[in-house]
Design an enzyme around this catalytic site. Structure first.
Site, PDB file in Angstrom:
ATOM      1  N   GLY A   1       0.809  -1.206   0.000  1.00 59.39           N
ATOM      2  CA  GLY A   1       0.000   0.000   0.000  1.00 59.39           C
ATOM      3  C   GLY A   1       0.848   1.264   0.000  1.00 59.39           C
ATOM      4  O   GLY A   1       1.763   1.406   0.823  1.00 59.39           O
TER       5      GLY A   1
ATOM      6  N   ASN B   1      -2.454  -8.663  11.925  1.00 56.11           N
ATOM      7  CA  ASN B   1      -1.420  -7.680  11.666  1.00 56.11           C
ATOM      8  C   ASN B   1      -1.949  -6.271  11.906  1.00 56.11           C
ATOM      9  O   ASN B   1      -3.115  -5.974  11.676  1.00 56.11           O
ATOM     10  CB  ASN B   1      -0.862  -7.827  10.246  1.00 56.11           C
ATOM     11  N   SER B   2      -1.051  -5.439  12.396  1.00 56.51           N
ATOM     12  CA  SER B   2      -1.343  -4.023  12.561  1.00 56.51           C
ATOM     13  C   SER B   2      -0.110  -3.241  12.129  1.00 56.51           C
ATOM     14  O   SER B   2       0.442  -2.440  12.870  1.00 56.51           O
ATOM     15  CB  SER B   2      -1.691  -3.720  14.023  1.00 56.51           C
ATOM     16  N   VAL B   3       0.337  -3.539  10.900  1.00 54.15           N
ATOM     17  CA  VAL B   3       1.567  -2.931  10.379  1.00 54.15           C
ATOM     18  C   VAL B   3       1.395  -1.425  10.202  1.00 54.15           C
ATOM     19  O   VAL B   3       2.319  -0.644  10.414  1.00 54.15           O
ATOM     20  CB  VAL B   3       1.980  -3.609   9.056  1.00 54.15           C
TER      21      VAL B   3
ATOM     22  N   ASN C   1      -1.445  -0.416  -5.268  1.00 55.85           N
ATOM     23  CA  ASN C   1      -2.401  -0.240  -4.173  1.00 55.85           C
ATOM     24  C   ASN C   1      -2.142   1.116  -3.516  1.00 55.85           C
ATOM     25  O   ASN C   1      -1.006   1.439  -3.182  1.00 55.85           O
ATOM     26  CB  ASN C   1      -2.237  -1.372  -3.150  1.00 55.85           C
TER      27      ASN C   1
ATOM     28  N   CYS D   1      -8.798   2.302   5.301  1.00 54.94           N
ATOM     29  CA  CYS D   1      -8.042   3.283   6.073  1.00 54.94           C
ATOM     30  C   CYS D   1      -9.010   4.201   6.835  1.00 54.94           C
ATOM     31  O   CYS D   1     -10.100   4.503   6.357  1.00 54.94           O
ATOM     32  CB  CYS D   1      -7.194   4.146   5.151  1.00 54.94           C
TER      33      CYS D   1
ATOM     34  N   GLY E   1      -5.709 -15.139   6.612  1.00 56.07           N
ATOM     35  CA  GLY E   1      -5.281 -16.536   6.590  1.00 56.07           C
ATOM     36  C   GLY E   1      -6.447 -17.477   6.357  1.00 56.07           C
ATOM     37  O   GLY E   1      -7.597 -17.052   6.171  1.00 56.07           O
TER      38      GLY E   1
ATOM     39  N   GLY F   1      -7.548 -16.166   2.643  1.00 61.49           N
ATOM     40  CA  GLY F   1      -7.229 -17.530   3.049  1.00 61.49           C
ATOM     41  C   GLY F   1      -6.879 -18.486   1.937  1.00 61.49           C
ATOM     42  O   GLY F   1      -6.936 -19.708   2.121  1.00 61.49           O
TER      43      GLY F   1
END
Length: 301
Positions: free
Chosen positions: A45, A68-70, A98, A128, A215, A242
């Site tokens: 992104g 995830n919380s990248v 993206n 977002c 996943g 997934g």
């Protein structure tokens, strides 16, 4: 036998695309196998300016998946254009850029810059938080889905894919809103909001408290939502959520997807997308199958 698909005039040699945020910009994976074998690559992104992302820990394992919380860590669009755009244009597969933002103007500005790139398509990450709506994600309400899609379509010369969040009451309504806004295609699903807890500390494991669940555990939800959207819109659908094998690809296409994206599987097995392409081609050869004939053939009980 045919594995080639077409979405909004863009040709993919096969329906397997890597999902944003799980494949970087493809260079590292190209050291393991020729990424030209893939149908397409969807970039990490991109935002107008560089982002460091959220504090660590920002990834946590869960049964049959991960959180995830990248926080959209990325080098910014200008760095992308200088460092990666030329390389991606020469690898021999379709490229989807993206893009993300925290207000409507961000999407418009970055889409305008991507016009100058070699990317074949643009994918809107509308999961977002919209800072002008109290942090509610752009993708939650149909009206904001339509507005951000419409705004980007006015300035973007490339086909636009709107990526839908599953964290909504009716994803079919949001799919129709994207179509009404002029989207050339939709992709779904993005991650499902979840939480992991450290029982010893009695605190969330992720520094940001919550994160996006992805996943194999989300696949049944993704299949259902792809099917619902296929029955609600006429534009092409790219399915994700997934996918770990060629049979998953077949299932998504039967539910209505024209192509798919492979995400979390790339993290647990860097050869995942390549293996899926190989197995899919072998299946189509053995079955003498044009893969396009599968799209939307689900028969309900």
């Amino acid at each position: 036998m045919n594995t080639a698909v077409e979405i909004a005039g863009v040709k993919f040699k096969n329906p397997v695309i890597t999902a944003s945020g799980t494949f970087g910009f493809g260079k590292e994976y190209n050291e393991l196998y020729p990424v030209s074998a893939l149908g397409g690559i969807c970039t990490k992104g991109l935002t107008i300016k560089e982002r460091e992302g959220n504090a660590s820990p920002r990834v946590a394992e869960t049964p049959s998946g991960m959180l995830n919380s990248v926080g959209l860590q990325n080098p910014g669009v200008e760095y992308y254009l200088k460092k990666y755009d030329g390389w991606l244009s020469g690898i021999g597969t379709a490229v989807i850029a993206n893009i993300a933002g925290s207000k409507l103007e961000d999407y418009v500005a970055i889409a305008s810059r991507i016009n100058d790139s070699n990317a074949d398509m643009v994918e809107l990450n509308i999961s977002c938080p919209n800072v002008r709506s109290g942090g509610i994600a752009f993708g939650v309400q149909p009206d904001s889905v339509r507005r951000v899609t419409e705004a980007v379509k006015k300035v973007c010369v490339k086909p636009v894919i709107t990526k839908l969040t599953p964290n909504v009451s009716c994803i079919a309504d949001n799919a129709k809103a994207a179509e009404d806004g002029g989207a050339d295609a939709i992709s779904l699903i993005n991650t499902i909001t979840g939480m992991a807890v450290d029982y010893k500390r009695r605190r969330p494991i992720l520094a940001n408290n919550t994160g996006g669940l992805s996943g194999p555990c989300v696949k049944p939800i993704a299949l259902r939502m792809v099917w619902e959207c296929y029955n609600a819109v006429k534009i092409p659908i790219i399915g994700l959520g997934g996918i770990t094998s060629y049979t998953d690809v077949l299932e998504f296409m039967i539910c209505g997807a024209r192509a798919v994206q492979v995400g979390t599987a790339n993290i647990s097995d860097p050869y995942a997308a390549y293996t899926i392409v190989r197995d899919l081609e072998e299946y189509c050869k053995a079955s003498d199958l044009d893969i396009n004939t599968l799209v939307g053939t689900l028969q309900l009980n």
